[in-house]
Structures are given as C-alpha cells and as structure tokens.
Design a protein around this motif. Structure first.
Motif, PDB file in Angstrom:
ATOM      1  N   VAL A  57      37.396  24.491  -6.387  1.00 22.51           N
ATOM      2  CA  VAL A  57      36.294  23.672  -6.901  1.00 22.51           C
ATOM      3  C   VAL A  57      35.825  22.692  -5.829  1.00 22.51           C
ATOM      4  CG1 VAL A  57      35.684  21.872  -8.560  1.00 22.51           C
ATOM      5  CG2 VAL A  57      36.876  23.931  -9.329  1.00 22.51           C
ATOM      6  N   ASP A  58      36.759  22.068  -5.123  1.00 23.52           N
ATOM      7  CA  ASP A  58      36.389  21.122  -4.065  1.00 23.52           C
ATOM      8  C   ASP A  58      35.600  21.819  -2.960  1.00 23.52           C
ATOM      9  OD1 ASP A  58      37.623  19.074  -5.431  1.00 23.52           O
ATOM     10  OD2 ASP A  58      39.428  19.047  -4.162  1.00 23.52           O
ATOM     11  N   ALA A  74      39.779  24.292 -15.850  1.00 28.43           N
ATOM     12  CA  ALA A  74      38.954  23.083 -15.954  1.00 28.43           C
ATOM     13  C   ALA A  74      37.794  23.248 -16.924  1.00 28.43           C
ATOM     14  CB  ALA A  74      38.425  22.697 -14.573  1.00 28.43           C
ATOM     15  N   GLY A  75      37.422  24.494 -17.232  1.00 25.37           N
ATOM     16  CA  GLY A  75      36.276  24.724 -18.103  1.00 25.37           C
ATOM     17  C   GLY A  75      34.972  24.585 -17.340  1.00 25.37           C
ATOM     18  N   THR A  76      33.927  24.092 -18.009  1.00 25.15           N
ATOM     19  CA  THR A  76      32.598  23.988 -17.414  1.00 25.15           C
ATOM     20  C   THR A  76      32.425  22.639 -16.726  1.00 25.15           C
ATOM     21  OG1 THR A  76      31.660  25.458 -19.088  1.00 25.15           O
ATOM     22  CG2 THR A  76      30.128  24.087 -17.859  1.00 25.15           C
ATOM     23  N   LEU A  77      32.089  22.695 -15.444  1.00 28.72           N
ATOM     24  CA  LEU A  77      31.784  21.492 -14.666  1.00 28.72           C
ATOM     25  C   LEU A  77      30.280  21.473 -14.455  1.00 28.72           C
ATOM     26  CD1 LEU A  77      34.697  21.854 -12.092  1.00 28.72           C
ATOM     27  CD2 LEU A  77      34.671  20.565 -14.226  1.00 28.72           C
ATOM     28  N   SER A  78      29.615  20.449 -14.923  1.00 29.98           N
ATOM     29  CA  SER A  78      28.166  20.442 -15.048  1.00 29.98           C
ATOM     30  C   SER A  78      27.462  20.575 -13.705  1.00 29.98           C
ATOM     31  CB  SER A  78      27.704  19.174 -15.755  1.00 29.98           C
ATOM     32  OG  SER A  78      28.054  18.042 -15.001  1.00 29.98           O
ATOM     33  N   GLY A  79      26.261  21.124 -13.766  1.00 26.25           N
ATOM     34  CA  GLY A  79      25.431  21.316 -12.591  1.00 26.25           C
ATOM     35  C   GLY A  79      24.234  22.154 -12.959  1.00 26.25           C
ATOM     36  N   ASP A  80      23.503  22.589 -11.969  1.00 29.17           N
ATOM     37  CA  ASP A  80      22.330  23.436 -12.168  1.00 29.17           C
ATOM     38  C   ASP A  80      22.777  24.777 -12.748  1.00 29.17           C
ATOM     39  OD1 ASP A  80      20.073  24.999 -12.003  1.00 29.17           O
ATOM     40  OD2 ASP A  80      19.704  24.646  -9.878  1.00 29.17           O
ATOM     41  N   VAL A  81      22.436  25.023 -14.011  1.00 25.31           N
ATOM     42  CA  VAL A  81      22.935  26.231 -14.685  1.00 25.31           C
ATOM     43  C   VAL A  81      22.316  27.495 -14.116  1.00 25.31           C
ATOM     44  CG1 VAL A  81      23.444  24.996 -16.819  1.00 25.31           C
ATOM     45  CG2 VAL A  81      21.189  26.033 -16.511  1.00 25.31           C
ATOM     46  N   ARG A  82      21.238  27.366 -13.346  1.00 25.73           N
ATOM     47  CA  ARG A  82      20.662  28.559 -12.722  1.00 25.73           C
ATOM     48  C   ARG A  82      21.671  29.187 -11.765  1.00 25.73           C
ATOM     49  NH1 ARG A  82      16.119  29.550  -8.452  1.00 25.73           N
ATOM     50  NH2 ARG A  82      17.030  27.704  -7.474  1.00 25.73           N
ATOM     51  N   TRP A  83      22.438  28.342 -11.053  1.00 33.34           N
ATOM     52  CA  TRP A  83      23.492  28.803 -10.160  1.00 33.34           C
ATOM     53  C   TRP A  83      24.834  28.445 -10.779  1.00 33.34           C
ATOM     54  CZ3 TRP A  83      22.161  31.958  -6.375  1.00 33.34           C
ATOM     55  CH2 TRP A  83      20.880  31.886  -5.848  1.00 33.34           C
ATOM     56  N   ASN A  84      25.627  29.456 -11.087  1.00 36.68           N
ATOM     57  CA  ASN A  84      26.871  29.238 -11.822  1.00 36.68           C
ATOM     58  C   ASN A  84      28.007  29.981 -11.127  1.00 36.68           C
ATOM     59  OD1 ASN A  84      28.652  28.508 -13.883  1.00 36.68           O
ATOM     60  ND2 ASN A  84      28.145  30.300 -15.113  1.00 36.68           N
ATOM     61  N   ILE A 213      38.329  42.554 -23.082  1.00 34.19           N
ATOM     62  CA  ILE A 213      38.766  41.783 -21.921  1.00 34.19           C
ATOM     63  C   ILE A 213      37.918  40.531 -21.751  1.00 34.19           C
ATOM     64  CG2 ILE A 213      39.722  43.766 -20.700  1.00 34.19           C
ATOM     65  CD1 ILE A 213      37.134  43.976 -19.138  1.00 34.19           C
ATOM     66  N   GLY A 214      38.448  39.584 -20.963  1.00 38.05           N
ATOM     67  CA  GLY A 214      37.729  38.364 -20.649  1.00 38.05           C
ATOM     68  C   GLY A 214      36.800  38.567 -19.467  1.00 38.05           C
ATOM     69  N   GLU A 215      35.981  37.547 -19.203  1.00 40.44           N
ATOM     70  CA  GLU A 215      34.954  37.688 -18.175  1.00 40.44           C
ATOM     71  C   GLU A 215      35.301  37.006 -16.856  1.00 40.44           C
ATOM     72  OE1 GLU A 215      30.729  38.185 -19.392  1.00 40.44           O
ATOM     73  OE2 GLU A 215      31.347  36.833 -21.009  1.00 40.44           O
ATOM     74  N   LEU A 216      36.131  35.992 -16.852  1.00 39.43           N
ATOM     75  CA  LEU A 216      36.433  35.322 -15.594  1.00 39.43           C
ATOM     76  C   LEU A 216      37.147  36.249 -14.619  1.00 39.43           C
ATOM     77  CD1 LEU A 216      37.466  31.695 -16.635  1.00 39.43           C
ATOM     78  CD2 LEU A 216      35.424  32.405 -15.376  1.00 39.43           C
ATOM     79  N   ASP A 217      37.919  37.201 -15.144  1.00 37.23           N
ATOM     80  CA  ASP A 217      38.579  38.180 -14.271  1.00 37.23           C
ATOM     81  C   ASP A 217      37.913  39.557 -14.381  1.00 37.23           C
ATOM     82  OD1 ASP A 217      39.439  38.895 -16.779  1.00 37.23           O
ATOM     83  OD2 ASP A 217      41.538  38.414 -16.437  1.00 37.23           O
ATOM     84  N   LEU A 218      36.612  39.545 -14.646  1.00 36.47           N
ATOM     85  CA  LEU A 218      35.850  40.790 -14.745  1.00 36.47           C
ATOM     86  C   LEU A 218      34.775  40.879 -13.666  1.00 36.47           C
ATOM     87  CD1 LEU A 218      34.514  43.328 -16.023  1.00 36.47           C
ATOM     88  CD2 LEU A 218      33.402  41.785 -17.653  1.00 36.47           C
ATOM     89  N   THR A 246      29.451  35.034 -23.171  1.00 30.24           N
ATOM     90  CA  THR A 246      30.008  33.794 -23.707  1.00 30.24           C
ATOM     91  C   THR A 246      31.374  33.456 -23.131  1.00 30.24           C
ATOM     92  OG1 THR A 246      30.993  35.004 -25.565  1.00 30.24           O
ATOM     93  CG2 THR A 246      28.763  34.115 -25.876  1.00 30.24           C
ATOM     94  N   LEU A 247      31.857  34.283 -22.189  1.00 31.00           N
ATOM     95  CA  LEU A 247      33.169  34.096 -21.555  1.00 31.00           C
ATOM     96  C   LEU A 247      34.318  34.201 -22.539  1.00 31.00           C
ATOM     97  CD1 LEU A 247      32.382  31.268 -18.979  1.00 31.00           C
ATOM     98  CD2 LEU A 247      32.512  33.725 -18.596  1.00 31.00           C
ATOM     99  N   THR A 248      34.078  34.852 -23.664  1.00 33.07           N
ATOM    100  CA  THR A 248      35.166  35.156 -24.589  1.00 33.07           C
ATOM    101  C   THR A 248      35.707  36.542 -24.265  1.00 33.07           C
ATOM    102  OG1 THR A 248      33.562  36.028 -26.185  1.00 33.07           O
ATOM    103  CG2 THR A 248      34.214  33.715 -26.428  1.00 33.07           C
TER     104      THR A 248
END
Length: 284
Positions: A57-58, A74-84, A213-218, A246-248
């Motif tokens: 993240v740093d 950490a979940g969602t760290l706010s910012g420009d949602v266009r770039w995620n 399956i989940g999406e973070l490891d997809l 939805t990252l579920t």
C-alpha cells in the motif's frame, strides 16, 4: 478528485516492484515465529499478511496517491474510484501458516472496474509474472511469457480453486471434485489460486476449475492467463466477465486452452447432473 492519465507499462513496473519487495519481506520472515489469527471459517490471517500489505500500500500510495486501493486485510482505502488497485498481499496464508512454501503476492490495477495491469510474484522461486491488457503477458520484467506446449496425453492435469464459504456438504462442489478426479491425471488443490493461474499461463496445467471463488486472488491471474492466450468462461460457456464485481466469493469459471475449455464445460455439466445424488452419498 484529480483525474490523471496512467502509463500502464509504468504501472506494471510499480506493481512488480511492490510485489517483489513484499515477497522479499515474506521470504525473510516466513521461517521465524509469527502470529496467526482465525479470520473466518477456514480462513486465517497472519502478521506476515499485514506487514506485506502495509509495504505494498505504501509503495502504491507513493506513486499514485490519488488512486483507490482495495486490499485483503485493510479493505477499501479511499481515492479516485476510476483507478482501483486490488492487493492480495499473501495468497496462500493457510499454506504459510503450516510451513508450506506455496504462496504468492498478487496486485491488479483496474480502470473503471476492468483489470488492465497485473503482477504475481512467487517468493519461494523468486519468479514474477505480469500483464497489461492488450499488450501481452510477461515473465520476469520484460520477457514475453510464452506458454510451453504440453506433451500429448490422454488425461489432463488441472487445478481446483474454491472459495472459503464452500462447505464440505456442498453438492455441486462435491460432484465437481469427483468428476474432475475421475477424468484427469491429477487435480491440484494448492490453496494459492494465483499460483494456479501462472502455472496455467506458463503451460504447467491444462485447465482450472473455480467454484464460488473470491476476486482479490482472481483478477491478476486471469489477466495474465488471458494475455498469454488462454480462454476463460463461466460454467455455461459464456465469455467470463473480467470486470471487478462486489469482491464477494461468488464467481465460478473454467479456464484453459481452446481445446480444454469445451471438455471442462462438459465435465461441469456432468457434475451438475450428479450433484442431485450427492446428498444420498452422505446418507449412505
């Protein structure tokens, strides 16, 4: 929020550097004592996950301070949602917690929900794979990833990925495992899905079946595989929607070569027919 243009190849280098730095951290600490906590049924988190996550993240924040980041812990760290950015700082936590050196680090950059940059690093081997949408997949930093041809064989080698919410009593999952075990030479259950994807991309596997399956490891793995020329579909045979949901843990799929996918879809259909009989197996 400032709108910015991103050089995707430069973003790939940022992802590679962050993933490799996190991998170095994990490799250096994995043979020492570290704390482990239960996160949910069958799912763990360790202090290594948290340390690798902070590092990644740093690194991303230093280069792209206005981007949104979604990370495993950490979940969602706010910012420009266009770039995620999607961050899986330790894919294979259950493995590392029991001393197995089978885990990866995965990072994905999405533009308006579509994965456009991916990097996967395997600390154990020191190898890294990456991709940019429509610009190809890479082994190492800049070498094109060329999938090696597998020798002809009558029965394929596959990988099975399932989400943490899938219970032992799930009839469809049980039927799928039975059918895949019967029809293949070997079914790998690595509990490190991103490693399955890069094994498919480089030619070590013939196919992947993913259930709930989940999406973070997809998405990092799927982008690398598709840019390497592999095909991914949903269980009905429709082209898999690569956009982030939805990252579920509710995505199911098959992936492989153009020849393997139709066969995998036939196996999925056979498993669905068998699933109605699975409750009888538990009662017998």
């Amino acid at each position: 929020m400032r709108r910015e243009t991103v050089d995707l190849q430069q973003a790939r280098y940022v992802a590679i550097d962050a993933a490799e730095s996190a991998g170095s951290l994990l490799r250096g600490r994995s043979d020492r004592h570290f704390d482990v906590w239960a996160k949910s049924e069958g799912d763990l988190v360790t202090e290594l996950d948290l340390a690798a996550e902070r590092l990644i993240v740093d690194r991303i924040r230093a280069r792209y301070p206005h981007h949104q980041i979604v990370s495993e812990e950490a979940g969602t760290l706010s910012g420009d949602v266009r770039w995620n950015w999607l961050v899986d700082p330790l894919d294979g936590t259950n493995n590392i917690a029991m001393g197995l050196n089978v885990y990866t680090v995965g990072i994905t950059l999405c533009l308006r929900g579509l994965p456009v940059v991916a990097a996967v690093h395997e600390p154990g081997s020191g190898h890294t794979w990456s991709a940019v949408r429509h610009q190809g997949a890479f082994a190492g930093r800049d070498r094109p990833l060329v999938r090696r041809e597998r020798p002809p064989r009558s029965r394929p080698t596959l990988a099975w990925n399932q989400g943490y919410r899938v219970t032992p009593e799930d009839p469809t999952a049980t039927a799928l495992r039975l059918v895949l075990d019967r029809e293949s030479t070997r079914v790998l259950r690595l509990w490190a899905p991103l490693l399955s994807w890069v094994m498919l991309a480089r030619g070590d596997l013939d196919g992947i079946v993913g259930y709930e399956i989940g999406e973070l490891d997809l998405h990092a793995g799927a982008l690398i595989a598709t840019e390497a020329g592999l095909r991914v579909t949903d269980p009905s045979g429709r082209a898999f929607d690569p956009r982030v949901g939805t990252l579920t843990e509710d995505r199911s799929l098959v992936a492989g070569t153009g020849e393997a996918v139709p066969w995998l879809l036939e196996l999925w259909s056979a498993a669905e027919k068998l699933s109605s009989r699975v409750p009888d197996l538990w009662d017998s």
